[in-house]
Write a protein that holds these residues in place. Structure first.
Motif, PDB file in Angstrom:
ATOM      1  N   ALA A 181       0.827  -1.211   0.000  1.00 42.19           N
ATOM      2  CA  ALA A 181       0.000   0.000   0.000  1.00 42.19           C
ATOM      3  C   ALA A 181       0.865   1.266   0.000  1.00 42.19           C
ATOM      4  N   LEU A 182       1.925   1.241   0.852  1.00 50.79           N
ATOM      5  CA  LEU A 182       2.821   2.398   0.932  1.00 50.79           C
ATOM      6  C   LEU A 182       3.526   2.647  -0.400  1.00 50.79           C
ATOM      7  N   ILE A 183       3.996   1.542  -1.009  1.00 48.28           N
ATOM      8  CA  ILE A 183       4.653   1.669  -2.313  1.00 48.28           C
ATOM      9  C   ILE A 183       3.699   2.233  -3.352  1.00 48.28           C
ATOM     10  N   SER A 184       2.434   1.768  -3.288  1.00 48.23           N
ATOM     11  CA  SER A 184       1.426   2.266  -4.238  1.00 48.23           C
ATOM     12  C   SER A 184       1.175   3.763  -4.041  1.00 48.23           C
ATOM     13  N   ILE A 185       1.044   4.164  -2.756  1.00 47.30           N
ATOM     14  CA  ILE A 185       0.798   5.584  -2.458  1.00 47.30           C
ATOM     15  C   ILE A 185       1.966   6.450  -2.919  1.00 47.30           C
ATOM     16  N   LEU A 186       3.191   5.969  -2.606  1.00 50.70           N
ATOM     17  CA  LEU A 186       4.376   6.718  -3.025  1.00 50.70           C
ATOM     18  C   LEU A 186       4.467   6.814  -4.544  1.00 50.70           C
ATOM     19  N   SER A 226       4.405  10.255  -6.488  1.00 45.82           N
ATOM     20  CA  SER A 226       5.485  10.600  -7.419  1.00 45.82           C
ATOM     21  C   SER A 226       4.932  10.953  -8.794  1.00 45.82           C
ATOM     22  N   LEU A 227       3.948  10.174  -9.235  1.00 42.85           N
ATOM     23  CA  LEU A 227       3.321  10.460 -10.527  1.00 42.85           C
ATOM     24  C   LEU A 227       2.630  11.820 -10.516  1.00 42.85           C
ATOM     25  N   SER A 228       1.927  12.107  -9.378  1.00 38.50           N
ATOM     26  CA  SER A 228       1.245  13.393  -9.259  1.00 38.50           C
ATOM     27  C   SER A 228       2.232  14.559  -9.257  1.00 38.50           C
ATOM     28  N   LEU A 229       3.329  14.375  -8.501  1.00 41.37           N
ATOM     29  CA  LEU A 229       4.356  15.424  -8.458  1.00 41.37           C
ATOM     30  C   LEU A 229       4.979  15.637  -9.833  1.00 41.37           C
ATOM     31  N   TYR A 230       5.183  14.577 -10.539  1.00 39.69           N
ATOM     32  CA  TYR A 230       5.756  14.672 -11.887  1.00 39.69           C
ATOM     33  C   TYR A 230       4.825  15.463 -12.815  1.00 39.69           C
TER      34      TYR A 230
END
Length: 488
Positions: free
Chosen positions: A77-82, A86-90
């Motif tokens: 779950a944490l990996i998915s959120i990160l 990251s995609l959103s920040l990009y």
């Protein structure tokens, strides 16, 4: 594993119960049987302990497996959120970069437009300044010659023409002065001064200077000044005079057979400051509601018909609004068409209680003081040479003329004069440099600048070169004689 453990426990229990029943059914136990039963019981207890240990280990293993699964789920779950973050920040970074590029382009466009506006404003100011400056020299000749002709007792038939010429010259001079004043204000070269003055006397002097205009239209000019206003105010009396002269003159011009009332009232005091309310009220033609928002714009007089009927440049109220703003106030207007207008504003002044302020009164020159005085006139324009010399000689003043700055310095070294009239714009070295050089060997002879003052010039700047006073071309004869009489 769990079911196998339970099955083993059940079997052991069954065997124990059967063994117990069989032993209970024997009537007599010999020593060997007892020992055998004890051994079985011990063996049975050891088995139960072994089974209990295995059960505990299984439970611990099951708990560890559940904990590991939970850790795995949380990690996923944490990996998915990160990953999503990251995609959103990009994506946001891409959008921000694109927005920054757009903003940079807009800023460049705005900066280009700003530079264009500033250049256009500067070009306009320089053009108007140049035009007004160049008009002053010939206008000085027109006004000067008109004044000289009027002093020579012209014929009655000539008097009418000369009077009209004098009026036209004064009108054109007013227009040029107002154009230059607007230029100076818009170029931010004007700042509010802080000098001592008596507001009551200032307003009274303005009233006296406008009496003749009031009688022309059969108007009553009333002044109501609050007696509580301190005599020793600190402010800018020159700008206040300009404001009052414009507002009162307009009120008298647009009113006939009516009343013009000037109200000056103290509204508040705090330590060494006082607030004063100013109001100029008339019973004149008024201003229609649709024109009141633009009445303070340049060259605006309400309508073409009003401009043709009453004349004027349409710059007076523009100057008033800007001067009031420079002094820290805001001009307000209330008007009803056909009933009159009220202009009002508030200003704050400092009060100096240490000493009474001098009363500003325009000096009246004494002609006897001018007789047989010796003046050096430094002027390159032939017409202005002739006019100024004639005006001086009419007051029995001796005049020597020099046409350039270099010769003026040499003549001033070798001769003594009661006064030097120095034109600022001269061939060779200009009047300011010539004055500086004269001051190296003569610090006492009064030097008065004569200039068709431009946007870059001001009284303080000229006097910093060593000049005692400034006369602006074209000048009124009364002002000219008053200034030179102060120093001769």
């Amino acid at each position: 594993m769990k079911y196998l453990l339970v099955f083993s426990i059940l079997i052991c229990s069954f065997l124990y119960s059967q063994t117990k029943k069989s032993t209970d059914s024997l009537p007599i136990l010999n020593q060997e049987n007892v020992r055998l039963n004890d051994y079985d019981k011990i063996k049975y207890d050891e088995q139960l302990n072994a089974i209990a240990v295995l059960s505990l280990e299984n439970e611990q293993q099951e708990y560890a497996n559940k904990y590991s699964k939970l850790i795995s789920i949380l990690a996923i779950a944490l990996i998915s959120i990160l990953s999503l973050l990251s995609l959103s920040l990009y994506k946001n970074n891409i959008i921000r970069t694109q927005s920054n590029l757009v903003l940079e382009e807009k800023n460049k466009e705005l900066q280009i437009e700003k530079d264009k506006v500033e250049k256009a404003s500067k070009a306009r100011s320089e053009f108007l300044s140049t035009v007004s400056h160049e008009l002053r020299t010939p206008l000085n000749a027109i006004n000067g010659i008109t004044h000289l002709l009027l002093e020579e007792n012209p014929k009655p038939s000539q008097m009418e023409y000369l009077t009209s010429l004098e009026f036209s010259g004064k009108y054109l001079l007013t227009f040029i002065n107002e154009m230059l004043e607007i230029n100076r204000i818009e170029s931010n070269t004007i700042e509010a001064e802080k000098i001592g003055f008596n507001l009551k006397k200032l307003v009274d002097n303005i009233k006296n200077s406008l009496k003749e205009i009031a009688t022309t239209n059969n108007n009553s000019l009333n002044i109501d000044i609050d007696s509580k206003i301190p005599d020793n105010l600190i402010g800018d009396p020159i700008k206040i005079s300009q404001i009052f002269m414009n507002l009162i003159y307009n009120a008298l011009k647009f009113t006939k057979n009516g009343d013009v009332t000037v109200l000056v009232k103290q509204t508040a005091t705090h330590e060494n400051k006082t607030s004063v309310y100013f109001e100029i009220k008339d019973t004149g033609i008024g201003i229609e509601e649709g024109k009141q928002d633009t009445i303070f714009d340049s060259f605006s007089q309400g309508s073409v018909e009003i401009n043709r009927k009453y004349g004027g440049t349409g710059l007076g109220l523009t100057i008033v609004k800007k001067l009031v703003a420079i002094l820290g106030g805001e001009i307000k207007l209330k008007s009803v068409l056909g009933q009159g207008s009220v202009f009002s504003f508030n200003l704050e002044f400092e009060v100096d209680y240490s000493k009474p302020m001098p009363i500003i009164i325009k000096p009246k020159y004494n002609e006897k003081l001018l007789i047989n005085k010796k003046v050096l006139l430094v002027e390159d324009n032939k017409i202005n040479q002739m006019i100024t010399k004639k005006m001086l000689e009419n007051k029995k003043i001796s005049c020597e003329i020099i046409g350039n700055g270099e010769d003026a310095v040499e003549v001033a070294k070798k001769n003594s004069f009661d006064l030097i009239l120095m034109d600022v714009h001269l061939p060779g070295i200009n009047g300011t440099i010539a004055t500086q050089q004269i001051r190296k060997f003569d610090s006492t002879t009064p030097i008065i600048a004569i200039t068709a003052i431009s946007l870059e010039e001001n009284r303080e700047m000229l006097m910093s070169f060593g000049m005692n006073d400034v006369i602006t071309k074209p000048f009124a004869p009364e002002d000219f004689y008053s200034v030179i009489s102060k120093y001769i």
